[in-house]
Design a protein around this motif. Structure first.
Motif, short mmCIF file in Angstrom:
data_model
loop_
_atom_site.label_atom_id
_atom_site.label_comp_id
_atom_site.label_asym_id
_atom_site.label_seq_id
_atom_site.Cartn_x
_atom_site.Cartn_y
_atom_site.Cartn_z
N CYS A 140 57.62 31.84 61.87
CA CYS A 140 58.50 32.47 60.87
C CYS A 140 59.03 31.41 59.90
O CYS A 140 59.78 31.72 58.99
CB CYS A 140 59.64 33.22 61.55
SG CYS A 140 60.37 34.50 60.50
N HIS A 142 61.13 28.87 60.54
CA HIS A 142 62.51 28.39 60.74
C HIS A 142 62.57 26.85 60.76
O HIS A 142 63.61 26.28 60.50
CB HIS A 142 63.11 28.99 62.02
CG HIS A 142 63.27 30.49 61.96
ND1 HIS A 142 63.77 31.24 62.99
CD2 HIS A 142 62.99 31.38 60.96
CE1 HIS A 142 63.80 32.52 62.64
NE2 HIS A 142 63.32 32.63 61.43
N GLU A 175 67.68 34.03 66.14
CA GLU A 175 67.63 35.00 65.03
C GLU A 175 66.55 36.04 65.28
O GLU A 175 66.72 37.20 64.95
CB GLU A 175 67.37 34.26 63.70
CG GLU A 175 67.51 35.16 62.47
CD GLU A 175 66.33 36.09 62.23
OE1 GLU A 175 66.56 37.23 61.81
OE2 GLU A 175 65.18 35.68 62.48
N GLU A 176 65.45 35.61 65.90
CA GLU A 176 64.31 36.52 66.08
C GLU A 176 64.65 37.71 66.98
O GLU A 176 63.99 38.74 66.91
CB GLU A 176 63.09 35.78 66.64
CG GLU A 176 62.49 34.75 65.66
CD GLU A 176 61.85 35.37 64.44
OE1 GLU A 176 61.79 36.60 64.34
OE2 GLU A 176 61.42 34.60 63.56
ZN LIG Z 1 60.94 36.07 62.04
#
Ligand SMILES: [Zn+2]
Ligand SMILES: [Zn+2]
Length: 445
Positions: A140, A142, A175-176
């Motif tokens: 993602c 990050h 966060e995921e």
């Molecule tokens: Zn994500």
């Protein structure tokens, strides 16, 4: 943007009696040149940090080594760092005279999936997740956010004669699974540390590097999970009069549910409900005892969400009542709330970003994915959440006109940002946004 406006109005009122220091217009092109030179100097360290974090990702609430790496970097820059806020989160503060507190967030976590980019720094790490072993990957981006976060901190300290106030850099876990922001708030984020006057966060997406997307207002969707179990009375398929048929209830519910969208919700507002799974029954001639349905509910506005939840529950209960069945079991589990970007903070960010990046800064429609940065916004931090691009512009153009392959988006095992231009854009954009906000405060805007 209430917290921010009040001191501004107070300083405007003071103008009448005390002359305010004169501030020259923010020299965005000059600052951009200074920031780019600083990032160019720091880039070898940022690149090494990025590739190290990329090769050794950690999953939600397991980001111990990642957090330790960021804590060491921030201490070396001069920040006061508190670890283990919300399990694995970090808070890094830097006070530089009187002024507003500005928050900049990064995420720490990666995803439970195998990276297939073939990059020399690709992750081959594994971990335990929900009782089984899985690969872990920063699919993602990050890790891009973390490198940009460190680069921004370093650049702002290098430019500390240009701003006054407090930097509050936070690194959020998990966060995921949209849980880390809440964990930090529950651990006293805005009680043990200053409550920021405003905040910024960025996320990378599969658009050309060097470009920035933003919008005022709704930035992402509210997400809720739906579980409904219709209870009937099972029996022989040839003698339905002796049963209460939950399959008929489920069928009626799937269809009638869409009337909540088409007849109850304002048609000009976004709202979706989709049933993704139906479980019930074993054979063609047996009416089962119960049927379970699973679905997802997506909305932008809280009032639309509230209306839909009421309508969905009423429809489920009514469907059961029509069959003279017992009330259904209904569970609606809240996921993330929508990120609502503050119009005043966006106006500040937009002004400096447009001055620096020209037509590479554009507005975008609201996104339907979800993001728990909304927890900080809803806790009272007016914010701007924006996107930066990661791929070569030529590859994006080729993917768009069909002459090249489609580009892997976030969460694809092939997601592979081009590090240098992506991180440089992240640092430059975030540094300018923060400087723009300090400047707006100093001018009493
Ligand atoms: Zn994500
Ligand atoms: Zn993400």
């Amino acid at each position: 943007m209430k917290q921010f406006v009040r001191p501004l109005l107070a300083s405007v009122a003071l103008c009448a009696v005390l002359p305010l220091p004169a501030y020259a217009e923010l020299d965005v092109p000059g600052l951009k040149t200074a920031i780019e030179a600083s990032v160019e100097r720091d880039y070898p360290q940022l690149d090494a940090l990025y590739k190290d974090i990329h090769a050794h990702p950690e999953i939600a609430f397991q980001e111990v080594k990642t957090a330790a790496k960021l804590a060491a970097e921030m201490r070396a820059i001069g920040f006061t760092v508190t670890e283990q806020v919300g399990k694995t989160g970090l808070v890094a503060l830097y006070k530089n005279g009187e002024g507003p507190t500005i928050m900049v967030r990064t995420e720490l976590d990666a995803l439970p999936m195998e990276e297939k980019t073939g990059l020399p720094y690709a992750s081959r790490d594994k971990t335990m997740w929900n009782g089984r072993e899985t690969f872990v990957a920063h699919s993602c981006g990050h890790d891009i956010h973390m490198a940009s976060w460190i680069g921004t901190a370093k650049t702002l300290i290098g430019l500390k004669d240009k701003w006054q106030g407090t930097l509050m850099f936070i690194a959020q876990p998990a966060e995921e699974i949209v849980s880390g922001a809440r964990a930090m708030l529950d651990d006293g984020l805005f009680k043990r540390f200053p409550k920021p006057d405003l905040g910024f966060a960025l996320h990378d997406v599969a658009i050309p590097y060097g470009t920035i997307l933003y919008r005022a207002g709704i930035g992402s969707s509210n997400s809720d999970s739906l579980y409904v179990k219709f209870r009937g009375r099972g029996g022989h398929g040839a003698a339905p009069q002796a049963t209460i048929d939950p399959v008929v209830m489920a069928a009626r519910f799937v269809v009638d549910l869409q009337s909540v969208i088409s007849r109850e919700k304002d048609p000009t507002e976004f709202g979706v409900v989709s049933i993704g799974a139906i479980h019930g029954g074993t054979a063609e001639n047996i009416i089962p005892d119960d049927v379970t349905l699973l679905g997802t509910i997506r909305t932008f506005k809280p009032e639309v969400r509230a209306k839909m939840l009421v309508g969905i529950e009423r429809t489920a209960r009514s469907v059961a009542a029509m069959s003279d069945a017992p009330p259904p079991e209904i569970k609606i589990t809240e996921g993330a709330k929508a990120v609502i970007n503050d119009a005043d903070v966006v106006a500040i960010g937009e002004k400096v970003l447009k001055a620096a990046f020209g037509d590479k800064v554009r507005t975008s429609p609201p996104g339907t994915p979800s993001e728990d940065y909304s927890e900080f916004v809803n806790a009272g931090v007016p914010s701007m959440f924006f996107n930066i691009g990661v791929y070569e512009p030529e590859r994006v153009a080729a993917a768009r006109d069909g002459s090249g392959p489609p580009l892997p988006p976030n969460h694809s095992p092939l997601f592979a940002p081009v590090p240098k231009p992506t991180i440089e854009t992240g640092v430059t954009a975030m540094t300018l946004a923060v400087l723009g906000a300090f400047d707006a405060h100093a001018r009493g805007r």
